[in-house]
Enzyme design. Sequence first.
Site, PDB file in Angstrom:
ATOM      1  N   HIS A  32      -3.704   6.723   3.455  1.00  0.00           N
ATOM      2  CA  HIS A  32      -4.036   5.440   2.830  1.00  0.00           C
ATOM      3  C   HIS A  32      -5.419   5.010   3.317  1.00  0.00           C
ATOM      4  O   HIS A  32      -5.729   5.095   4.498  1.00  0.00           O
ATOM      5  CB  HIS A  32      -2.979   4.405   3.215  1.00  0.00           C
ATOM      6  CG  HIS A  32      -3.325   3.023   2.793  1.00  0.00           C
ATOM      7  ND1 HIS A  32      -3.818   2.742   1.538  1.00  0.00           N
ATOM      8  CD2 HIS A  32      -3.263   1.834   3.452  1.00  0.00           C
ATOM      9  CE1 HIS A  32      -4.049   1.447   1.447  1.00  0.00           C
ATOM     10  NE2 HIS A  32      -3.720   0.879   2.588  1.00  0.00           N
ATOM     11  N   ASN A  42      -9.997  -0.904   0.472  1.00  0.00           N
ATOM     12  CA  ASN A  42      -8.542  -0.729   0.417  1.00  0.00           C
ATOM     13  C   ASN A  42      -8.047  -1.218  -0.944  1.00  0.00           C
ATOM     14  O   ASN A  42      -8.122  -2.402  -1.240  1.00  0.00           O
ATOM     15  CB  ASN A  42      -7.909  -1.532   1.560  1.00  0.00           C
ATOM     16  CG  ASN A  42      -6.391  -1.418   1.588  1.00  0.00           C
ATOM     17  OD1 ASN A  42      -5.769  -0.913   0.652  1.00  0.00           O
ATOM     18  ND2 ASN A  42      -5.793  -1.910   2.667  1.00  0.00           N
ATOM     19  N   CYS A  63       0.813  -1.224   0.000  1.00  0.00           N
ATOM     20  CA  CYS A  63       0.000   0.000   0.000  1.00  0.00           C
ATOM     21  C   CYS A  63       0.843   1.270   0.000  1.00  0.00           C
ATOM     22  O   CYS A  63       0.334   2.348  -0.286  1.00  0.00           O
ATOM     23  CB  CYS A  63      -0.928   0.003   1.205  1.00  0.00           C
ATOM     24  SG  CYS A  63      -1.936  -1.466   1.261  1.00  0.00           S
TER      25      CYS A  63
HETATM   26  N1  ACO Z   1     -17.437 -10.162  10.037  1.00  0.00           N
HETATM   27  C1  ACO Z   1     -17.819 -10.472  11.277  1.00  0.00           C
HETATM   28  N2  ACO Z   1     -16.952 -10.770  12.265  1.00  0.00           N
HETATM   29  C2  ACO Z   1     -15.633 -10.739  11.952  1.00  0.00           C
HETATM   30  C3  ACO Z   1     -15.168 -10.413  10.675  1.00  0.00           C
HETATM   31  C4  ACO Z   1     -16.136 -10.119   9.681  1.00  0.00           C
HETATM   32  N3  ACO Z   1     -15.794  -9.788   8.414  1.00  0.00           N
HETATM   33  N4  ACO Z   1     -13.827 -10.452  10.681  1.00  0.00           N
HETATM   34  C5  ACO Z   1     -13.441 -10.794  11.916  1.00  0.00           C
HETATM   35  N5  ACO Z   1     -14.523 -10.958  12.692  1.00  0.00           N
HETATM   36  C6  ACO Z   1     -14.582 -11.336  14.120  1.00  0.00           C
HETATM   37  C7  ACO Z   1     -13.347 -12.080  14.581  1.00  0.00           C
HETATM   38  O1  ACO Z   1     -13.448 -13.460  14.276  1.00  0.00           O
HETATM   39  C8  ACO Z   1     -13.361 -11.792  16.052  1.00  0.00           C
HETATM   40  O2  ACO Z   1     -14.286 -12.649  16.665  1.00  0.00           O
HETATM   41  P1  ACO Z   1     -13.991 -13.267  18.115  1.00  0.00           P
HETATM   42  O3  ACO Z   1     -13.913 -12.089  19.042  1.00  0.00           O
HETATM   43  O4  ACO Z   1     -15.166 -14.150  18.357  1.00  0.00           O
HETATM   44  O5  ACO Z   1     -12.682 -13.996  17.988  1.00  0.00           O
HETATM   45  C9  ACO Z   1     -13.929 -10.370  16.152  1.00  0.00           C
HETATM   46  O6  ACO Z   1     -14.596 -10.136  14.892  1.00  0.00           O
HETATM   47  C10 ACO Z   1     -12.868  -9.312  16.348  1.00  0.00           C
HETATM   48  O7  ACO Z   1     -11.803  -9.544  15.443  1.00  0.00           O
HETATM   49  P2  ACO Z   1     -10.609  -8.573  15.301  1.00  0.00           P
HETATM   50  O8  ACO Z   1      -9.682  -9.084  14.237  1.00  0.00           O
HETATM   51  O9  ACO Z   1     -10.018  -8.288  16.656  1.00  0.00           O
HETATM   52  O10 ACO Z   1     -11.381  -7.266  14.768  1.00  0.00           O
HETATM   53  P3  ACO Z   1     -10.841  -5.812  14.534  1.00  0.00           P
HETATM   54  O11 ACO Z   1     -11.650  -4.835  15.258  1.00  0.00           O
HETATM   55  O12 ACO Z   1      -9.348  -5.736  14.678  1.00  0.00           O
HETATM   56  O13 ACO Z   1     -11.185  -5.592  12.989  1.00  0.00           O
HETATM   57  C11 ACO Z   1     -10.026  -5.596  10.893  1.00  0.00           C
HETATM   58  C12 ACO Z   1     -10.607  -6.434  12.008  1.00  0.00           C
HETATM   59  C13 ACO Z   1     -11.163  -4.841  10.240  1.00  0.00           C
HETATM   60  C14 ACO Z   1      -9.341  -6.501   9.884  1.00  0.00           C
HETATM   61  C15 ACO Z   1      -9.019  -4.564  11.488  1.00  0.00           C
HETATM   62  O14 ACO Z   1      -8.144  -5.228  12.356  1.00  0.00           O
HETATM   63  C16 ACO Z   1      -8.218  -3.848  10.442  1.00  0.00           C
HETATM   64  O15 ACO Z   1      -8.732  -3.073   9.652  1.00  0.00           O
HETATM   65  N6  ACO Z   1      -6.865  -4.029  10.473  1.00  0.00           N
HETATM   66  C17 ACO Z   1      -5.982  -3.325   9.566  1.00  0.00           C
HETATM   67  C18 ACO Z   1      -5.877  -4.115   8.334  1.00  0.00           C
HETATM   68  C19 ACO Z   1      -5.206  -3.348   7.256  1.00  0.00           C
HETATM   69  O16 ACO Z   1      -5.226  -2.146   7.205  1.00  0.00           O
HETATM   70  N7  ACO Z   1      -4.624  -4.103   6.354  1.00  0.00           N
HETATM   71  C20 ACO Z   1      -4.104  -3.582   5.162  1.00  0.00           C
HETATM   72  C21 ACO Z   1      -2.716  -3.091   5.291  1.00  0.00           C
HETATM   73  S1  ACO Z   1      -2.262  -2.275   3.852  1.00  0.00           S
HETATM   74  C22 ACO Z   1      -1.566  -3.351   2.677  1.00  0.00           C
HETATM   75  O17 ACO Z   1      -0.387  -3.355   2.464  1.00  0.00           O
HETATM   76  C23 ACO Z   1      -2.391  -4.273   1.902  1.00  0.00           C
END
Ligand code: ACO
Length: 340
Positions: A260, A290, A119
């Site tokens: 980003h 994204n 990214c």
């Molecule tokens: N729908 C419903 N529930 C979900 C989903 C979904 N799509 N995805 C995860 N969950 C659940 C998990 O299983 C977890 O359940 P549990 O508590 O029973 O175990 C709960 O939701 C919380 O999961 P977390 O991973 O802690 O959720 P978080 O609030 O961190 O959100 C997310 C997840 C959206 C992926 C967030 O962490 C995020 O945006 N991270 C940054 C990712 C990013 O920016 N990546 C790109 C980098 S740039 C590049 O180079 C490509």
Amino acid sequence: MSLSTPAYASFRSIGAYIPQKVLSNSDLEAMVDTSDEWITKRTGIKERRIAATDEYTSDMGTEASKKAIERAGIDKEEIDLIMCATVTPDYFNMPSTACIISDKLGIRNVQAFDISAACSGFVYLLSLAKAFIESGMKKNILIIGAEKFSSIIDYTDRGTCILFGDGAGAAIISSTTDKEEAFMDIHASADGTYADFLVTPAPGSMHPVSQEVIDKGLNFVQMKGNETFKLAVKTLTKDVIEILKNNSITAEDIPHFIPHQANYRIIKAVGDALKMTEEQVVVTVEKYGNTSAASIPMAINDIYESGRLKYGELMLLDTFGGGLTWASALLPFAGKTIES
Ligand code: ACO
């Protein structure tokens, strides 16, 4: 230009390509165990665009480039370097997507290559363009951030498939002697300690294509979402505070903060840390998700086409991505203001 006249890099134009097909949160509800409410609350994303099966990264990059070239008001023959940032190239080894784009644009005998910084790719390219121009080696550089991220996503993995989309953005960076138009500053960095936060394990020299690769789905993105989230907020905030301080600029002086577009919560946390208003912070994540290296140029294109981005206005770019990589840039828009 005489040897005593310094050459500065200027951001001459922007263009983007947005695929037609929309993948909405309700579409995803039918594919994985998720909900529009969860996705909206945790990411701010409502929909993302998906390229057609026969539409490749180079096609999207070419369309974005055509717009950027036209808006720069230059002849394509004046372009002396093409660089494309992508982690979803047409071919994983060769030829580079930049070479394919040069062919599709009908530009011959030009230096062309790809870079891989996930990214952060587009801002990494800005730092390269600055160096090429300031050294006097190049005069008109086409830079492209293009991704068909849907080609490396496992649409049964709810942790990743809700986040990413496809698209492309491109810009012309030209040499100028006008210091008012010059890039002010760019920082680009990386820390491989966190390489395992975002990985596409195959294909590569470690995992060449095999039945095992396919059976285990190693060709898809794997992400430590929560860890990436926390580090992103910390790194982005620190980076942007530093670049402002180093240039004696305050957040108030920035009309366009273009981070980003990974997750609205990340954007909001950084914007709040800088005490930025909603008008200053550019947000497109709700409609494109994204799009990795295409995210920042697509966002710049959005404010350009809506008439919000005007000649001479300062842009602050801030990004992070797989690697981990991160980068920020402070530069004025040196293109023509769009006719409204
Ligand atoms: N729908 C419903 N529930 C979900 C989903 C979904 N799509 N995805 C995860 N969950 C659940 C998990 O299983 C977890 O359940 P549990 O508590 O029973 O175990 C709960 O939701 C919380 O999961 P977390 O991973 O802690 O959720 P978080 O609030 O961190 O959100 C997310 C997840 C959206 C992926 C967030 O962490 C995020 O945006 N991270 C940054 C990712 C990013 O920016 N990546 C790109 C980098 S740039 C590049 O180079 C490509």
